[in-house]
Design a protein around this motif. Structure first.
Motif, PDB file in Angstrom:
ATOM      1  N   ASP A   1     -35.967  37.846  49.430  1.00 28.44           N
ATOM      2  CA  ASP A   1     -36.798  37.240  50.488  1.00 28.44           C
ATOM      3  C   ASP A   1     -36.489  37.738  51.889  1.00 28.44           C
ATOM      4  O   ASP A   1     -36.663  37.012  52.872  1.00 28.44           O
ATOM      5  CB  ASP A   1     -36.717  35.710  50.454  1.00 28.44           C
TER       6      ASP A   1
ATOM      7  N   SER B   1     -37.751  38.548  57.692  1.00 28.92           N
ATOM      8  CA  SER B   1     -38.133  37.187  57.317  1.00 28.92           C
ATOM      9  C   SER B   1     -37.864  36.292  58.528  1.00 28.92           C
ATOM     10  O   SER B   1     -36.929  36.529  59.290  1.00 28.92           O
ATOM     11  CB  SER B   1     -37.339  36.715  56.105  1.00 28.92           C
TER      12      SER B   1
ATOM     13  N   GLU C   1     -36.650  33.360  58.810  1.00 28.89           N
ATOM     14  CA  GLU C   1     -35.291  32.804  58.752  1.00 28.89           C
ATOM     15  C   GLU C   1     -34.410  33.723  57.919  1.00 28.89           C
ATOM     16  O   GLU C   1     -34.907  34.611  57.230  1.00 28.89           O
ATOM     17  CB  GLU C   1     -35.317  31.384  58.172  1.00 28.89           C
TER      18      GLU C   1
ATOM     19  N   LYS D   1     -33.583  33.809  52.102  1.00 23.76           N
ATOM     20  CA  LYS D   1     -33.197  32.702  51.215  1.00 23.76           C
ATOM     21  C   LYS D   1     -32.278  33.136  50.086  1.00 23.76           C
ATOM     22  O   LYS D   1     -31.375  32.400  49.706  1.00 23.76           O
ATOM     23  CB  LYS D   1     -34.448  32.049  50.613  1.00 23.76           C
TER      24      LYS D   1
ATOM     25  N   ARG E   1     -28.183  33.382  51.202  1.00 26.21           N
ATOM     26  CA  ARG E   1     -27.521  32.331  51.975  1.00 26.21           C
ATOM     27  C   ARG E   1     -26.352  31.739  51.190  1.00 26.21           C
ATOM     28  O   ARG E   1     -26.178  32.007  50.018  1.00 26.21           O
ATOM     29  CB  ARG E   1     -28.514  31.226  52.333  1.00 26.21           C
TER      30      ARG E   1
ATOM     31  N   THR F   1     -31.926  28.995  61.082  1.00 25.26           N
ATOM     32  CA  THR F   1     -30.823  29.503  60.274  1.00 25.26           C
ATOM     33  C   THR F   1     -29.938  30.387  61.146  1.00 25.26           C
ATOM     34  O   THR F   1     -30.198  30.548  62.335  1.00 25.26           O
ATOM     35  CB  THR F   1     -31.360  30.331  59.089  1.00 25.26           C
TER      36      THR F   1
ATOM     37  N   ALA G   1     -27.553  27.258  55.439  1.00 27.89           N
ATOM     38  CA  ALA G   1     -28.488  27.843  56.399  1.00 27.89           C
ATOM     39  C   ALA G   1     -27.964  29.158  56.995  1.00 27.89           C
ATOM     40  O   ALA G   1     -28.528  29.665  57.949  1.00 27.89           O
ATOM     41  CB  ALA G   1     -28.788  26.857  57.521  1.00 27.89           C
TER      42      ALA G   1
END
Length: 184
Positions: A56, A77, A79, A82, A85, A136, A175
């Motif tokens: 992602d 992206s 944030e 995913k 993380r 994040t 996050a």
């Protein structure tokens, strides 16, 4: 050598081209056909971009170095990706955790994907294109003197500014992930 099947390569090139065309503000002076030619000549780089995409990261071209004749892809992206993380900084940090170890570290994951964590300068340059990590944060390459003392650096974007922070390298949060760079 790690490489994609012809079908996977074709699909990834389509995804990358679509993303490139939808986000021209990231690379106004760059021609997709030149990028595609470089990618088709480097199947191992396509494999790395596939790894970035499947976690992602939404990789896209963000710069061109004329001297090196290299395009820089970066995770774009909104944030921190995913799929990357809840990781500590590096292998040493991972091994130092006695309880509640994360599954992996940012440095290990990046190396296995064939990419590098962003430097602070690269992270700041990325933020000039658009704002990322508003909710994040992302680990960045940490100077050896800081890492030697047990720390590691991460960044985010808050209150209209890029912030660089420190934490114990063995820390990890749901996050916090990392953004990668790939040079083609």
């Amino acid at each position: 050598m790690k490489k994609l099947t012809p079908e996977q390569s074709k699909e990834l090139l389509r995804i990358l081209k679509d993303r490139f065309e939808k986000n021209m503000h990231r690379h106004e002076e760059i021609d997709w056909s030149n990028v595609q030619a470089k990618l088709e000549a480097a199947p191992e780089k396509l494999w790395s971009l596939h790894q970035m995409d499947t976690t992602d990261g939404e990789p896209d071209v963000v710069a061109y170095n004329q001297e090196q004749n290299e395009y820089m892809f970066c995770d774009c992206s909104t944030e921190s990706p995913k799929g990357r993380r809840s990781v500590c900084y590096d292998q040493e940090a991972l091994e130092s955790r006695k309880k509640h170890k994360p599954e992996n570290s940012a440095i290990n994951m990046a190396a296995s994907m064939g990419i590098e964590l962003l430097t602070e300068a690269q992270y700041r340059a990325l933020q000039k294109l658009e704002n990322f990590d508003k909710k994040t944060s992302s680990w960045i390459q940490t100077p050896a003197d800081i890492r030697k003392l047990g720390g590691a650096l991460f960044c985010d974007y808050r209150f209209g500014h890029v912030f660089v922070y420190h934490n114990g390298a063995d820390s990890y949060y749901g996050a916090r992930g990392f953004r990668g760079a790939l040079f083609v």
